[in-house]
Design a protein around this motif. Structure first.
Motif: not given
Length: 126
Positions: A25-28, A36-44, A123-126
């Motif tokens: 279970d990986v958090s954002i 990671t690539r997914l992290g880059e997508v969120y930041i972008s 990020l907190e999953g709300r």
């Protein structure tokens, strides 16, 4: 066919994938921290929403303040109008323009904070 005496042994049926590695279970937030690539997508995505907001505010400011010289050129009699002894073009270029800049700045700060709050909630999953 004869049945053996006593209770039958239970048979457990499992998927052949049970021996496969389980996904953790990986958090954002960890995706972003690990870059990671997914992290880059969120930041972008956050950066794009902030850029879109900034360009929208800039466009409104440029359209309204940019239209003033066109208004002065299209209506030459506007220079003859006085507001409390001050020519209307001066009032428009000072008081109204500064009020618009302050209002747009207030709007931009509130909206960008909302974008960041939405991102934090994600990020907190709300």
């Amino acid at each position: 066919m004869t049945l053996p005496d006593g209770p039958r042994a239970r048979v457990r049926i499992t998927s052949p994938r049970t021996s496969a590695a389980r996904t953790r279970d990986v958090s954002i937030a960890s995706e972003i921290d690990e870059q990671t690539r997914l992290g880059e997508v969120y930041i972008s995505s956050l950066m794009r929403s902030q850029l879109r907001l900034a360009l929208g505010v800039l466009l409104v400011l440029a359209a309204t303040l940019g239209a003033l010289p066109l208004l002065f050129r299209a209506v030459p009699g506007i220079a003859d109008v006085d507001v409390l002894g001050v020519p209307l073009p001066w009032v428009l270029l000072t008081v109204v323009a500064f009020a618009e800049i302050i209002a747009l700045g207030w709007f931009y700060v509130r909206r960008s904070e909302r974008n960041e709050d939405d991102f934090s909630d994600l990020l907190e999953g709300r």
